[in-house]
Design a protein around this motif. Structure first.
Motif, PDB file in Angstrom:
ATOM      1  N   TYR A 165       0.864  -1.184   0.000  1.00 31.73           N
ATOM      2  CA  TYR A 165       0.000   0.000   0.000  1.00 31.73           C
ATOM      3  C   TYR A 165       0.901   1.235   0.000  1.00 31.73           C
ATOM      4  O   TYR A 165       2.017   1.201   0.538  1.00 31.73           O
ATOM      5  CB  TYR A 165      -0.970   0.013   1.183  1.00 31.73           C
ATOM      6  CG  TYR A 165      -0.341   0.210   2.541  1.00 31.73           C
ATOM      7  CD1 TYR A 165      -0.159   1.491   3.088  1.00 31.73           C
ATOM      8  CD2 TYR A 165       0.056  -0.875   3.314  1.00 31.73           C
ATOM      9  CE1 TYR A 165       0.411   1.671   4.336  1.00 31.73           C
ATOM     10  CE2 TYR A 165       0.626  -0.708   4.567  1.00 31.73           C
ATOM     11  CZ  TYR A 165       0.800   0.573   5.073  1.00 31.73           C
ATOM     12  OH  TYR A 165       1.367   0.751   6.319  1.00 31.73           O
ATOM     13  N   PRO A 166       0.467   2.314  -0.621  1.00 30.41           N
ATOM     14  CA  PRO A 166       1.336   3.490  -0.754  1.00 30.41           C
ATOM     15  C   PRO A 166       1.445   4.276   0.551  1.00 30.41           C
ATOM     16  O   PRO A 166       0.486   4.373   1.323  1.00 30.41           O
ATOM     17  CB  PRO A 166       0.635   4.323  -1.829  1.00 30.41           C
ATOM     18  CG  PRO A 166      -0.806   3.944  -1.717  1.00 30.41           C
ATOM     19  CD  PRO A 166      -0.821   2.490  -1.314  1.00 30.41           C
ATOM     20  N   ILE A 167       2.633   4.817   0.780  1.00 29.23           N
ATOM     21  CA  ILE A 167       2.882   5.731   1.894  1.00 29.23           C
ATOM     22  C   ILE A 167       3.483   6.997   1.297  1.00 29.23           C
ATOM     23  O   ILE A 167       4.525   6.942   0.636  1.00 29.23           O
ATOM     24  CB  ILE A 167       3.843   5.129   2.933  1.00 29.23           C
ATOM     25  CG1 ILE A 167       3.256   3.838   3.528  1.00 29.23           C
ATOM     26  CG2 ILE A 167       4.121   6.136   4.052  1.00 29.23           C
ATOM     27  CD1 ILE A 167       4.181   3.147   4.520  1.00 29.23           C
ATOM     28  N   ASP A 168       2.837   8.122   1.497  1.00 36.16           N
ATOM     29  CA  ASP A 168       3.274   9.375   0.902  1.00 36.16           C
ATOM     30  C   ASP A 168       4.692   9.716   1.348  1.00 36.16           C
ATOM     31  O   ASP A 168       4.979   9.784   2.544  1.00 36.16           O
ATOM     32  CB  ASP A 168       2.315  10.502   1.307  1.00 36.16           C
ATOM     33  CG  ASP A 168       2.578  11.788   0.555  1.00 36.16           C
ATOM     34  OD1 ASP A 168       3.036  11.722  -0.594  1.00 36.16           O
ATOM     35  OD2 ASP A 168       2.328  12.867   1.139  1.00 36.16           O
ATOM     36  N   GLY A 169       5.572   9.892   0.383  1.00 37.25           N
ATOM     37  CA  GLY A 169       6.936  10.295   0.675  1.00 37.25           C
ATOM     38  C   GLY A 169       7.829   9.195   1.193  1.00 37.25           C
ATOM     39  O   GLY A 169       8.923   9.465   1.693  1.00 37.25           O
TER      40      GLY A 169
END
Length: 238
Positions: free
Chosen positions: A121-125
């Motif tokens: 899942y994406p994590i910003d930065g």
């Protein structure tokens, strides 16, 4: 300000606040103040910080009840000043400096271990994180045993995954060292080895340990017993 504690019910991984619904209804019917906040299942410290903040905004004493991973969350969040007791329901009672993985690693795996799926899942930065969920086809028998099939099939496809980081993150504190605790062991649990539950409760010097011949979702299959266990804890505090 009421002297009767507000009951805050904390759900665990692969579930949401609705997993507490039968117990919530029973407690409300008895006239208790009840709150069932969401747990975001992103990290132990982050989830615990959120629950602690939620609790500290309640005017008056609070008793925390945590199911499964929710037990780890209340172990950390329970240091909030207005928390007067901890009730573990088929949950993890971690020690300070201990992770879920470390506690589980001391005991044989449950059936859950071989039936997990991992997805990014994406994590910003930052680099992507990893979500952990239960295989939908295994969910009814392992996680939701004892729940009607038509319900467990819905739960299987609407589960809230847990970030993998939560398994390795150590608890910075253990509230049971300063707050009284109680614990329910689900002796027919296929998600957490029941010996993990027993060990944690005994180490926490739980005032009372109730063994139920129940599956992991004991608050759905045995709501009356769970609700009474919580209210009995409140009576003991009084």
């Amino acid at each position: 300000m009421s002297t009767t504690p507000t009951i805050v019910l904390v759900h665990g991984a692969f579930a949401d606040a609705a997993s507490w619904a039968p117990v919530t209804r029973a407690l409300l019917d008895e006239g208790y103040e009840v709150a069932v906040p969401p747990v975001f299942n992103r990290s132990l410290t982050g989830d615990s910080a959120y629950i602690r903040s939620f609790v500290e905004q309640i005017d008056g004493p609070v008793i925390l009840a945590g199911h499964s991973y929710g037990g780890a969350v209340i172990t950390v969040a329970g240091v909030a000043e207005n928390v007067v007791g901890l009730v573990y329901v088929a949950g993890y009672a971690l020690d300070e400096g201990e992770s879920l993985g470390a506690l589980q690693g001391g005991f044989p795996d449950s059936d859950l271990a071989a039936n997990l799926v991992y997805s990014p899942y994406p994590i910003d930065g930052s680099d992507p994180g990893t979500d952990v969920a239960v295989k939908p086809e295994a969910f009814p028998d392992i996680f939701a045993a004892g729940v009607p099939k038509e319900v467990s099939r819905v739960l299987a496809v609407s589960q809230r995954p847990l970030s993998a980081v939560a398994f390795s993150e150590a608890a910075p504190v253990a509230a049971w060292k300063t707050k009284p605790a109680w614990g329910i062991v689900s002796s027919a649990d296929h998600t957490i080895n029941p010996d993990v539950e027993r060990f944690g409760y005994k180490r926490a010097k739980a005032r009372r340990i109730l063994e139920l011949d129940a599956p992991h979702l004991v608050m759905m299959t045995h709501p009356e017993e769970v609700a009474k266990f919580i209210t009995d804890a409140i009576d003991e505090l009084a």
